[in-house]
Every structure is written in structure tokens, then in C-alpha cells.
Design an enzyme around this catalytic site. Structure first.
Site, PDB file in Angstrom:
ATOM      1  N   LYS A 154       0.771  -0.999   0.049  1.00  0.00           N
ATOM      2  CA  LYS A 154       0.210  -0.109  -0.387  1.00  0.00           C
ATOM      3  C   LYS A 154       1.152   0.958  -0.262  1.00  0.00           C
ATOM      4  O   LYS A 154       2.079   1.033   0.289  1.00  0.00           O
ATOM      5  CB  LYS A 154      -0.449   0.364   1.339  1.00  0.00           C
ATOM      6  CG  LYS A 154       0.015  -0.293   2.044  1.00  0.00           C
ATOM      7  CD  LYS A 154      -1.227  -0.247   3.809  1.00  0.00           C
ATOM      8  CE  LYS A 154      -0.489  -0.172   4.779  1.00  0.00           C
ATOM      9  NZ  LYS A 154      -1.047  -1.112   5.844  1.00  0.00           N
ATOM     10  N   ARG A 212      -9.622  -0.153  15.923  1.00  0.00           N
ATOM     11  CA  ARG A 212      -9.917   0.515  15.005  1.00  0.00           C
ATOM     12  C   ARG A 212     -10.558   0.318  13.188  1.00  0.00           C
ATOM     13  O   ARG A 212     -11.588   0.772  13.583  1.00  0.00           O
ATOM     14  CB  ARG A 212      -8.470   1.148  13.363  1.00  0.00           C
ATOM     15  CG  ARG A 212      -7.331   1.914  12.952  1.00  0.00           C
ATOM     16  CD  ARG A 212      -7.147   1.843  12.567  1.00  0.00           C
ATOM     17  NE  ARG A 212      -6.094   0.280  11.879  1.00  0.00           N
ATOM     18  CZ  ARG A 212      -5.657   0.447  11.019  1.00  0.00           C
ATOM     19  NH1 ARG A 212      -3.974   0.686  11.684  1.00  0.00           N
ATOM     20  NH2 ARG A 212      -4.532  -0.845  11.224  1.00  0.00           N
ATOM     21  N   TYR A 215      17.171  29.715   9.486  1.00  0.00           N
ATOM     22  CA  TYR A 215      16.446  30.443  10.125  1.00  0.00           C
ATOM     23  C   TYR A 215      16.289  29.939  11.583  1.00  0.00           C
ATOM     24  O   TYR A 215      16.647  29.103  11.936  1.00  0.00           O
ATOM     25  CB  TYR A 215      14.761  29.528   9.337  1.00  0.00           C
ATOM     26  CG  TYR A 215      14.515  29.544   7.979  1.00  0.00           C
ATOM     27  CD1 TYR A 215      14.250  31.625   7.427  1.00  0.00           C
ATOM     28  CD2 TYR A 215      14.408  28.975   7.245  1.00  0.00           C
ATOM     29  CE1 TYR A 215      13.905  31.570   6.177  1.00  0.00           C
ATOM     30  CE2 TYR A 215      14.360  29.054   5.100  1.00  0.00           C
ATOM     31  CZ  TYR A 215      13.880  30.625   4.867  1.00  0.00           C
ATOM     32  OH  TYR A 215      13.679  30.932   3.742  1.00  0.00           O
TER      33      TYR A 215
HETATM   34  C1  PLP Z   1      -0.408  -1.924   6.832  1.00  0.00           C
HETATM   35  C2  PLP Z   1      -0.760  -3.402   7.361  1.00  0.00           C
HETATM   36  C3  PLP Z   1       0.053  -4.378   7.577  1.00  0.00           C
HETATM   37  C4  PLP Z   1       1.940  -4.625   6.943  1.00  0.00           C
HETATM   38  O1  PLP Z   1       2.218  -3.184   8.506  1.00  0.00           O
HETATM   39  P1  PLP Z   1       3.457  -3.443   9.079  1.00  0.00           P
HETATM   40  O2  PLP Z   1       3.521  -3.111  10.431  1.00  0.00           O
HETATM   41  O3  PLP Z   1       4.059  -2.219   7.872  1.00  0.00           O
HETATM   42  O4  PLP Z   1       3.958  -4.945   8.957  1.00  0.00           O
HETATM   43  C5  PLP Z   1      -0.356  -5.735   7.448  1.00  0.00           C
HETATM   44  N1  PLP Z   1      -1.219  -5.778   7.797  1.00  0.00           N
HETATM   45  C6  PLP Z   1      -2.767  -4.847   7.453  1.00  0.00           C
HETATM   46  C7  PLP Z   1      -4.074  -5.149   7.867  1.00  0.00           C
HETATM   47  C8  PLP Z   1      -2.248  -3.636   7.551  1.00  0.00           C
HETATM   48  O5  PLP Z   1      -2.788  -2.047   6.995  1.00  0.00           O
END
Ligand code: PLP
Length: 371
Positions: A35, A131, A263
Site C-alpha cells: 500500500k 480501529r 532560519y
Molecule cells: C499496513 C498493514 C500491515 C503491514 O504492517 P507493517 O507494520 O508494515 O508490517 C499488515 N496488515 C494490515 C491490515 C495493514 O494495514
């Protein structure tokens, strides 16, 4: 390209890290999470590098899935958050995606769909992350309805850990126990369903918790070679960082003691100081909140950020490198400086740094000889 900065991605390192996930997870299948443009590494290139071995890919939305399909990737793809509207299920069917179902609304969409081919569903249970996901009670009923539905094919029961990166195993133990209770209580509804397929582990749990590996693991950050754990672990030491965010010195100058840099004059030279200006700033994705002292490598040698990060530039201390000059190589993070170190100094995590690299940073793929 005139402005000297780029992100070099070593695809062989990503292959190595995927194999490490597989090796850690024993017989489990590994869904490679790509993703957010493969955490900034380029989803299509990463998918192509893994296409021969990956059992499946995970993405956040149909747009990300379509990009892969349009690039000729035929591997199964899971929508990690499921459809955002019912119409997306037509696309799921057309291009052959797998979908998460995390609430009653998505369950109704799936049960009411009229797909051409059976839908593969990953039913998400909330065991403590709070979540997404159904409660274990609602999950049991939803599983039975999906299992009885003629247009639902493969069915996977999944959950996600909130604290698998921590040294204390307690919170993950509790999530695992609740999940195991649920999985154990699900009757085998259809003759074809011999056992309940399960998926729990993210990278942190893949590295440290063999008791969570089950049938499917979901490696994300570890594919890119970054250690998600907040404590040392021998498996994490085998990861190979895949992305080097590199730039160059564009100016070098000598400042007298008492002179302030950048800055706000945040950094004041304690002594005569040789200062390098690097062609990278917060508009490229370098964190503006990085404090003085954040590690940077110049000519392969560790030094420190001094002064506030600007939009297109930042400054480094060259006191120890009297020979350094414009054009010399700088690594912001990668193999010499871990993205974790820059993230820790800046109050964030490697995930945010990697996904925050801007469009202004060209990705270049190095086809390093495989190990
Ligand atoms: C992004 C995600 C992962 C991967 O998590 P990492 O900590 O990057 O290994 C696994 N499962 C779900 C449902 C996710 O959204």
C-alpha cells in the site's frame, strides 16, 4: 536531472526481506503489503520484483489495486480496508481482488453482491486495536453467514495487532488469546471448509511471535528493510534497508564561532565551523522537525544536521571533514544512516518518512546483483 537528490531502491534487498519474512513464518503464506506506493518505494516496481514469489499483495484501495492490474500483475490482491462503497465490489469482481470485510455495512454489500466469480473475503475481527473490525461475537455470526453464502469463496479470519512492536508480550498475548477463542469456536459450516484460515501477523509479529503466524502473514515495513521493533531482536538484524535517500553538498563554507545558521538561528557555532549545504529539504520529505544532531552521512562518514531544515536545503557539520567539497555525496537515510534513527530524532517513525518522500524525489532502481 540537475538538482542532485534521489531515492535509490535496491529491489534485491526487497526480495531478500520477503524471503526473510517467509523463513521467519515457517509454512505460512506471505501477503506482501505494498500500500501507499509500496511505502514510497514504487508499487509497480516492487510488485514486479516479488511477482514470482509473493502469494498475494495488500493495498489500501481499488486505485492502488488497479495500478497493479494495469501493469500486468495477476497475483491475488487484498483490499486491506475493504470497499469504501458498494459499487467498488463490481470492480473487485471484474479485476479479481480479495476484499476485507470489517463491519456490518461491508458484510451487507458482500452478501448482496451478484459477482461473476466467487468473492474471496478476509473477515476482520477487532481483538484490541479498536480501529477496524467486528467484535468477536459479531464476527462469529458474520463468518457463518459468509461461509453459507454461495458466492463467497475463500474465507480468511484476520485481526491486526496494536502493540506487537513492543518488548512486553502482554498486549499481543491478549489479542492472540481472544482471536484463538473465536477461531476455535467457529463451526466448519461447509464441507469444503476443512479449517478456518487465519491471518494475524504484521512485520513485528512475523519477526518475534511464531505463535501468531497461522496460515497467512502480512509483512509491510520489514519488506523495505526497516526494523519495526522497539527492542533488539536477532531476526531484525537480518533485514536489509532497500531505499537510500541521497543528495549532495551544493555549497561548503566556513563560519566563525558565534555565527548562527539558518532560519531562526537555531544553531550557533561554538567554534569556527565548516558547514555543508545539502540539496534536500522538507519539501522533499525530510522532516522539518529534525533537531540539531540528527545523523547524516557525508562521504560515507557520520555527521550531524545543524540548523533548521529549510524547504529545499539543510545544513550539516563538516568540522571533521576539512576536505569535503561541493558535489560530495550525502545520505539522508538508507544503509549508512537508518531511517529509524532520523525518525526517532524527529519524533516520528520510519513509515512516515518513507511514505512522505515527495514527488520531487526521483526513484531510481538499482538492480544490484542478488545475494
Ligand atoms: C499496513 C498493514 C500491515 C503491514 O504492517 P507493517 O507494520 O508494515 O508490517 C499488515 N496488515 C494490515 C491490515 C495493514 O494495514
Amino acid at each position: 536531472m540537475s538538482r542532485p537528490l534521489q531515492a535509490c531502491v535496491d529491489l534485491a534487498a526487497i526480495q531478500h526481506n520477503y524471503r526473510l519474512a517467509r523463513a521467519c513464518a515457517g509454512g505460512a503464506r506471505a501477503l506482501a503489503v505494498i500500500k501507499a506506493n509500496a511505502y514510497g518505494h514504487g508499487a509497480v516496481a516492487v510488485a514486479r520484483a516479488l511477482v514470482a514469489e509473493a502469494a498475494a499483495f495488500g493495498v489500501a484501495c481499488v486505485e492502488e489495486a488497479l495500478e497493479l492490474r494495469e501493469s500486468g500483475i495477476h497475483t491475488p490482491i487484498l483490499l486491506l480496508e475493504g470497499p469504501f462503497e458498494t459499487a467498488e465490489l463490481e470492480l473487485v469482481d471484474q479485476v479479481g481482488l480479495m476484499t476485507v470485510v470489517h463491519d456490518a455495512r461491508q458484510l451487507d454489500w458482500v452478501l448482496g453482491a451478484r459477482p461473476q466469480q466467487p468473492l474471496s473475503v478476509w473477515l476482520k475481527i477487532d481483538t484490541g486495536m479498536h480501529r477496524l473490525g467486528l467484535t468477536p461475537e459479531d464476527g462469529r455470526a458474520a463468518y457463518a453467514r459468509l461461509a453459507a453464502c454461495p458466492h463467497v469463496g475463500e474465507l480468511v479470519l484476520m485481526t491486526h495487532f496494536a502493540r506487537a512492536d513492543e518488548a512486553d508480550p502482554g498486549p499481543t498475548d491478549r489479542q492472540l488469546a481472544d482471536f484463538a477463542t473465536l477461531a476455535g469456536s467457529i463451526p466448519t459450516v461447509r464441507p469444503a471448509t476443512r479449517e478456518v484460515a487465519r491471518s494475524l501477523a504484521n512485520s513485528a509479529a512475523i519477526l518475534t511471535r511464531p505463535d501468531t503466524h497461522a496460515e497467512w502473514v502480512r509483512p509491510g515495513i520489514m519488506l523495505y528493510g526497516l526494523d519495526p521493533l522497539d527492542h533488539p531482536h536477532p531476526h531484525a538484524a537480518l533485514l536489509r534497508p532497500a531505499l537510500c535517500f541521497v543528495s549532495e553538498l551544493t555549497a561548503v563554507r566556513e563560519l566563525a564561532a558565534g555565527e548562527a545558521i539558518g532560519y531562526g538561528g537555531r544553531f550557533v557555532c561554538e567554534r569556527p565551523t565548516r558547514v555543508g549545504v545539502v540539496a534536500t529539504g522538507y519539501a522533499d520529505g525530510y522532516p522539518r522537525h529534525a533537531p540539531d544532531g540528527t545523523p547524516v552521512a557525508v562521504n560515507g562518514q557520520l555527521t550531524r544536521l545543524i540548523g533548521r531544515v529549510s524547504m529545499d536545503m539543510l545544513m550539516v557539520d563538516l568540522s571533521e571533514q576539512p576536505q569535503a567539497q561541493p558535489g560530495d555525496p550525502v545520505e539522508l537515510w538508507g544503509t549508512q544512516v537508518s531511517a529509524n534513527a532520523v525518525a526517532a530524532a524527529s519524533g516520528t517513525i520510519s513509515y512516515e518518512l518513507l511514505t512522505g518522500l515527495s514527488r520531487r524525489v526521483p526513484l531510481r532502481y538499482v538492480e544490484a546483483a542478488s545475494d
